[in-house]
Design a protein around this motif. Sequence first.
Motif, PDB file in Angstrom:
ATOM      1  N   ALA A  41      31.896 -12.425  12.525  1.00 16.05           N
ATOM      2  CA  ALA A  41      31.244 -11.681  13.618  1.00 16.05           C
ATOM      3  C   ALA A  41      30.586 -12.732  14.521  1.00 16.05           C
ATOM      4  O   ALA A  41      31.262 -13.671  14.929  1.00 16.05           O
ATOM      5  CB  ALA A  41      30.230 -10.682  13.060  1.00 16.05           C
ATOM      6  N   LYS A  42      29.303 -12.580  14.810  1.00 10.75           N
ATOM      7  CA  LYS A  42      28.509 -13.515  15.625  1.00 10.75           C
ATOM      8  C   LYS A  42      29.306 -14.299  16.683  1.00 10.75           C
ATOM      9  O   LYS A  42      29.542 -13.788  17.764  1.00 10.75           O
ATOM     10  CB  LYS A  42      27.730 -14.473  14.719  1.00 10.75           C
ATOM     11  CG  LYS A  42      26.654 -13.747  13.882  1.00 10.75           C
ATOM     12  CD  LYS A  42      25.589 -14.688  13.423  1.00 10.75           C
ATOM     13  CE  LYS A  42      24.673 -14.086  12.366  1.00 10.75           C
ATOM     14  NZ  LYS A  42      23.774 -13.055  12.847  1.00 10.75           N
ATOM     15  N   GLY A  43      29.763 -15.520  16.335  1.00  9.03           N
ATOM     16  CA  GLY A  43      30.359 -16.407  17.344  1.00  9.03           C
ATOM     17  C   GLY A  43      31.723 -15.989  17.853  1.00  9.03           C
ATOM     18  O   GLY A  43      32.255 -16.594  18.774  1.00  9.03           O
ATOM     19  N   GLY A  84      23.181 -18.592   5.142  1.00  6.82           N
ATOM     20  CA  GLY A  84      22.482 -18.737   6.421  1.00  6.82           C
ATOM     21  C   GLY A  84      21.029 -18.317   6.392  1.00  6.82           C
ATOM     22  O   GLY A  84      20.121 -19.125   6.624  1.00  6.82           O
ATOM     23  N   VAL A  85      20.799 -17.041   6.105  1.00  8.47           N
ATOM     24  CA  VAL A  85      19.429 -16.523   6.131  1.00  8.47           C
ATOM     25  C   VAL A  85      18.582 -17.225   5.058  1.00  8.47           C
ATOM     26  O   VAL A  85      17.378 -17.412   5.214  1.00  8.47           O
ATOM     27  CB  VAL A  85      19.446 -14.984   5.958  1.00  8.47           C
ATOM     28  CG1 VAL A  85      18.058 -14.423   5.727  1.00  8.47           C
ATOM     29  CG2 VAL A  85      20.081 -14.336   7.197  1.00  8.47           C
ATOM     30  N   ALA A  86      19.237 -17.678   3.990  1.00  9.27           N
ATOM     31  CA  ALA A  86      18.530 -18.391   2.918  1.00  9.27           C
ATOM     32  C   ALA A  86      17.986 -19.739   3.399  1.00  9.27           C
ATOM     33  O   ALA A  86      17.219 -20.385   2.696  1.00  9.27           O
ATOM     34  CB  ALA A  86      19.470 -18.613   1.744  1.00  9.27           C
ATOM     35  N   GLY A 140      28.753  -7.758  11.816  1.00  8.16           N
ATOM     36  CA  GLY A 140      29.030  -8.416  10.540  1.00  8.16           C
ATOM     37  C   GLY A 140      28.879  -7.438   9.379  1.00  8.16           C
ATOM     38  O   GLY A 140      29.680  -7.449   8.431  1.00  8.16           O
ATOM     39  N   SER A 141      27.846  -6.587   9.446  1.00  8.03           N
ATOM     40  CA  SER A 141      27.625  -5.617   8.366  1.00  8.03           C
ATOM     41  C   SER A 141      28.865  -4.746   8.172  1.00  8.03           C
ATOM     42  O   SER A 141      29.329  -4.534   7.047  1.00  8.03           O
ATOM     43  CB  SER A 141      26.440  -4.700   8.692  1.00  8.03           C
ATOM     44  OG  SER A 141      25.262  -5.435   8.871  1.00  8.03           O
ATOM     45  N   GLU A 142      29.400  -4.249   9.274  1.00 13.75           N
ATOM     46  CA  GLU A 142      30.579  -3.369   9.171  1.00 13.75           C
ATOM     47  C   GLU A 142      31.805  -4.135   8.688  1.00 13.75           C
ATOM     48  O   GLU A 142      32.657  -3.575   7.983  1.00 13.75           O
ATOM     49  CB  GLU A 142      30.911  -2.782  10.538  1.00 13.75           C
ATOM     50  CG  GLU A 142      30.059  -1.616  10.936  1.00 13.75           C
ATOM     51  CD  GLU A 142      30.458  -1.193  12.328  1.00 13.75           C
ATOM     52  OE1 GLU A 142      31.354  -0.348  12.464  1.00 13.75           O
ATOM     53  OE2 GLU A 142      29.887  -1.743  13.301  1.00 13.75           O
TER      54      GLU A 142
HETATM   55  C1  LIG Z   1      26.143 -14.277   6.616  1.00 10.48           C
HETATM   56  C2  LIG Z   1      25.914 -12.971   7.297  1.00 10.48           C
HETATM   57  N1  LIG Z   1      26.652 -11.910   6.953  1.00 10.48           N
HETATM   58  C3  LIG Z   1      26.498 -10.721   7.554  1.00 10.48           C
HETATM   59  C4  LIG Z   1      25.553 -10.533   8.531  1.00 10.48           C
HETATM   60  C5  LIG Z   1      25.394  -9.185   9.178  1.00 10.48           C
HETATM   61  O1  LIG Z   1      25.824  -9.249  10.497  1.00 10.48           O
HETATM   62  P1  LIG Z   1      25.296  -8.174  11.587  1.00 10.48           P
HETATM   63  O2  LIG Z   1      23.861  -8.492  11.845  1.00 10.48           O
HETATM   64  O3  LIG Z   1      26.198  -8.441  12.763  1.00 10.48           O
HETATM   65  O4  LIG Z   1      25.505  -6.833  11.009  1.00 10.48           O
HETATM   66  C6  LIG Z   1      24.760 -11.608   8.917  1.00 10.48           C
HETATM   67  C7  LIG Z   1      23.730 -11.453   9.967  1.00 10.48           C
HETATM   68  O5  LIG Z   1      22.913 -12.290  10.204  1.00 10.48           O
HETATM   69  C8  LIG Z   1      24.930 -12.854   8.269  1.00 10.48           C
HETATM   70  O6  LIG Z   1      24.191 -13.918   8.587  1.00 10.48           O
END
Ligand SMILES: Cc1ncc(COP(=O)(O)O)c(C=O)c1O
Length: 439
Positions: free
Chosen positions: A282-284, A224-226, A120-122
């Motif tokens: 990313a993820k799913g 999400g993380v929030a 996801g970061s990339e």
């Molecule tokens: C909303 C969101 N964006 C980006 C990322 C980053 O994804 P990655 O951990 O695959 O680099 C995350 C990871 O949890 C996320 O929740």
Amino acid sequence: MLETISSPIPAPVADARRLHDEYVFPCAKPYYAEPIVLTEASGVRVRDDRGREYLDLFAGILTTSVGHCHPEVVERVTEQIRRLGHTSTLYLTEGQGAVAERLARIAPGRLKRAFFTNSGSEAIETAITLAQMYTGRSEIIALRYAYSGRTILTGNITAHSTWRPLESQIAGIKHAKGPYPYRCPFHDPCDGSCVDRFARELVEVIETTTSGRPAAFIAEPIQGVAGYVVLPPAYVRRAAEIIRSYGGLYISDEVQTGFGRTGDHWFGIEHSGVEPDIMVMAKGIANGFPVGATLTTDEIAAAWSSKTISTFGGNPVCMAAAEATLDVLMRENAPARAAERGAQFRAGLEALQRRYPWIGDVRGMGLMQALEIVDDPVAKTYSAARANALLEAAKEEGLLIGVGGRYGNVIRMGPSLLITEDEVAEGLEKLARACAKVA
Ligand SMILES: Cc1ncc(COP(=O)(O)O)c(C=O)c1O
């Protein structure tokens, strides 16, 4: 259900805790006072090295979208890895085009060009670079409480001090305040009238903290993380109008909310009717294989003017996993399933809230549901201690859940989108027993 435990347990697994403590960066912190070593899984069941079984409501952070070790994914990946494991993006493979075509089929509007990476970061790095190239501008607006990843750029877009890697800041990233309905600063309970004020705040940030020529606004439809803070669709629409009126692009971060997770639609932003300019995911997407994707229009994609490669991006094995995952999600109509099972799950969580006043808020959409834990439901004081106790109690009950929120006081859940009615009911029962333990 898992039927057998592999035995004997291989030596590296027996040593996993010690080796992790001794050789892995200490910042890579696992959950729990005594971390779990997972060794086997199937569907929503996982098993640890001591033979304990858990119902997994967190799915490796909302990632095993069709369930652990889905047979179709395992088969396609195994078949692919026997034939061809790696090429780099210098050669065409069958998988990349096939996955890109599937994404174009389910994505809103004109989004049809994909670039594949490994996380996801990339995918976000790609989206930001692209927005800058397309607009010829550099400034980015994000929201407070955003989480974007762990690279320098995405760490700076991230707006939680606990997740930011460095004190130094990358110039040109500004954070606006966004709606947090449970903690609405304007009206309690939130009546939606704050949308205008947050829209004005976004304008204010653009006009007072940037050159007034932003490249893009980036936001998660549900932060999400929030702790699954749901952005009101009306706010998403206003934010899209505002950023576009200043000549910038709207980037929707669908890393958590993509692929039917929020119910009824394939991507979270679709609940607002906004067609973003760029979407990241990313993820799913590949059920646990490392795939990040950035999706945009023909016109915007064409603006990438420099050479670029991703050595592992679009890797044939990962693409086989993504193709199989997307085929299953489409065949099973994941958005409809998430809406139906999500409603069942939500009803059970609301019943728990009626029993326990320290469950201050139940929120989320589809199969992305959270509980905000507080000490006092009137003062809404954050209770990370009880949230953590609930995480541990759930583990004792054989249930995996997640934790998040700015103060670590939100329980986050997001199981496989193929979870069944009985499995949701079982998860709720286990969660109820865990709640009783910490009451
Ligand atoms: C909303 C969101 N964006 C980006 C990322 C980053 O994804 P990655 O951990 O695959 O680099 C995350 C990871 O949890 C996320 O929740």
